[in-house]
Design a protein around this motif. Structure first.
Motif, mmCIF file in Angstrom:
data_model
loop_
_atom_site.group_PDB
_atom_site.id
_atom_site.type_symbol
_atom_site.label_atom_id
_atom_site.label_comp_id
_atom_site.label_asym_id
_atom_site.label_seq_id
_atom_site.Cartn_x
_atom_site.Cartn_y
_atom_site.Cartn_z
ATOM 1 N N CYS A 323 0.851 -1.189 0.000
ATOM 2 C CA CYS A 323 0.000 0.000 0.000
ATOM 3 C C CYS A 323 0.886 1.237 0.000
ATOM 4 N N CYS A 326 0.029 3.294 3.677
ATOM 5 C CA CYS A 326 0.415 2.791 5.001
ATOM 6 C C CYS A 326 1.480 1.695 4.934
ATOM 7 N N CYS A 345 -6.699 -1.203 0.053
ATOM 8 C CA CYS A 345 -5.961 -1.577 1.258
ATOM 9 C C CYS A 345 -6.938 -1.867 2.387
ATOM 10 N N ASN A 347 -6.076 -2.323 5.347
ATOM 11 C CA ASN A 347 -5.522 -1.745 6.575
ATOM 12 C C ASN A 347 -5.933 -0.289 6.759
ATOM 13 N N CYS A 348 -5.760 0.535 5.698
ATOM 14 C CA CYS A 348 -6.053 1.960 5.847
ATOM 15 C C CYS A 348 -7.202 2.427 4.944
HETATM 16 ZN ZN LIG Z 1 -2.930 1.164 3.392
#
Ligand SMILES: [Zn+2]
Length: 407
Positions: A323, A326, A345, A347-348
């Motif tokens: 990504c 992040c 992503c 995650n973020c």
């Molecule tokens: Zn990310």
């Protein structure tokens, strides 16, 4: 930095005869020296020195005076080619021992030699001619004057009997002054030829596609002719001429594209390429060869300095899976496949075009490796905060278009 200038040459009938004769002799000499060096190695197990080769050369010239037809330094260049062949053989052996999957073929006999090299002297450039000692004054198309110091001069025959003169020159290292423009990362792909970290895309030229039908027809014609016949030779030549024509178009368009790139940006990060590995995947082999990123990158490297641009190669590992915001890296079943066009992503929450994302990742990796510059105002822009140069179709010519993509 070493670089080369290449010009089309038009030897006269007499010069052609001399050139062909000298190349024939060079081949004979090459094979003679190779035979001697093999024996020497078998008997002594010693590595060959340039000195030893030159001793043999003097000997051979005494025994066979026809070799004196060739300029002495061009003859010495033949022995240098052999020591180079040995050097690369030993290097490849070493790499093989270290586990690289390559073949280390022993230097082999040559069936023909297609070039002569004048390493230091024996050549002189006039306006439209180059005087080659013991050959003549050969006409060439002097389309660009050389300002740098010339190191060597080579004359070469292509498979379709065209002639080229190449001068290798030593470029003076000038202090680097940045052009202050935007910094980018370059993601090289198959759908698009390349995607820049700012979202612009460069379309795949697919130059070969346009010509592949004709090329294939020419190839088929070869196999329909009787082996060893004159007609077959002619067909081979036609095929060679056409492939050379295609590679000229391609080279030309890559020159233009690399020129535009290094003049539009102050910093270009790109993947370190391992084309050979990629070409093992046969389905893509042709389009990769056609896209010829390696050539583009090397052209860009060569032009970068004087254009105020820095080029940096980075490790491409996982650049598609990382990504750009992040730095989370997708693993296992999360991984993007060839058909996934979007990067999302988990995650973020970032979502953007897959190639653009990896362009930014590559840019960041490149900036980590970049040398700090003192000049230019192009210091650490957050991407997007400056006006993007829009590359025009006309700038890129044959290579297709660069189109801006809004984000
Ligand atoms: Zn990310």
């Amino acid at each position: 930095m070493k670089t080369a200038h290449k010009y089309r040459a038009y030897p006269s009938k007499e010069e052609l005869e001399i050139l062909n004769r000298q190349m024939f002799l060079s081949k004979e000499l090459y094979n003679l020296l190779l035979e001697k060096s093999k024996e020497y190695y078998k008997n002594t197990k010693k590595t060959l020195t340039q000195y030893r080769m030159n001793v043999w050369l003097t000997q051979i010239k005494k025994e066979s005076p026809e070799f004196n037809e060739i300029y002495s330094q061009a003859l010495q260049n033949v022995s240098k080619r052999i020591s180079d062949a040995y050097k690369s053989f030993f290097r490849r052996c070493k790499e093989k021992k270290l586990g690289k999957k390559i073949q280390a073929g022993f230097p082999r006999h040559k069936k023909f030699v297609s070039s002569l090299t004048y390493p230091q002297s024996g050549f002189k450039i006039e306006r439209k001619r180059v005087e080659l000692s013991k050959i003549g004054r050969i006409n060439f198309v002097n389309h660009r004057d050389i300002e740098d110091k010339i190191k060597t001069c080579s004359i070469k025959k292509t498979k379709s009997d065209e002639w080229y003169i190449t001068f290798s020159v030593e470029k003076e290292d000038k202090p680097f002054v940045s052009n202050g423009k935007e910094k980018i990362g370059l993601d090289l792909g198959l759908t698009d030829y390349a995607t820049l970290s700012n979202g612009q895309k460069i379309e795949n030229p697919r130059i070969l596609n346009k010509h592949i039908k004709r090329l294939k027809r020419k190839q088929r014609k070869i196999s329909s002719k009787v082996k060893g016949s004159q007609n077959r030779k002619k067909a081979v030549k036609r095929f060679a001429r056409y492939s050379e024509h295609i590679s000229r178009i391609r080279e030309d368009s890559l020159h233009k594209l690399s020129y535009v790139l290094v003049h539009s940006y102050s910093f270009i990060a790109h993947e370190n390429l391992q084309i050979q590995n990629m070409q093992k995947n046969h389905r893509y082999a042709r389009s990769i060869g056609d896209a010829s990123w390696g050539t583009l990158i090397s052209f860009a490297h060569y032009k970068a300095g004087s254009a105020g641009c820095e080029t940096v190669g980075v490790n491409p590992r996982d650049s598609t899976q990382e990504c750009s915001r992040c730095h989370n890296i997708k693993k296992g079943s999360e991984k993007l496949t060839l058909t996934d066009r979007l990067y999302h992503c988990n995650n973020c929450g970032l979502t953007m075009g897959r190639d653009e994302n990896s362009g930014i990742v590559i840019k960041k990796r490149g900036l980590d490796k970049s040398i700090p510059t003192t000049s230019g105002q192009g210091e650490s822009h957050a991407f997007g905060d400056i006006v993007r140069p829009q590359l025009q179709e006309a700038d890129v010519g044959e290579l297709g278009t660069i189109r801006g993509v809004s984000r």
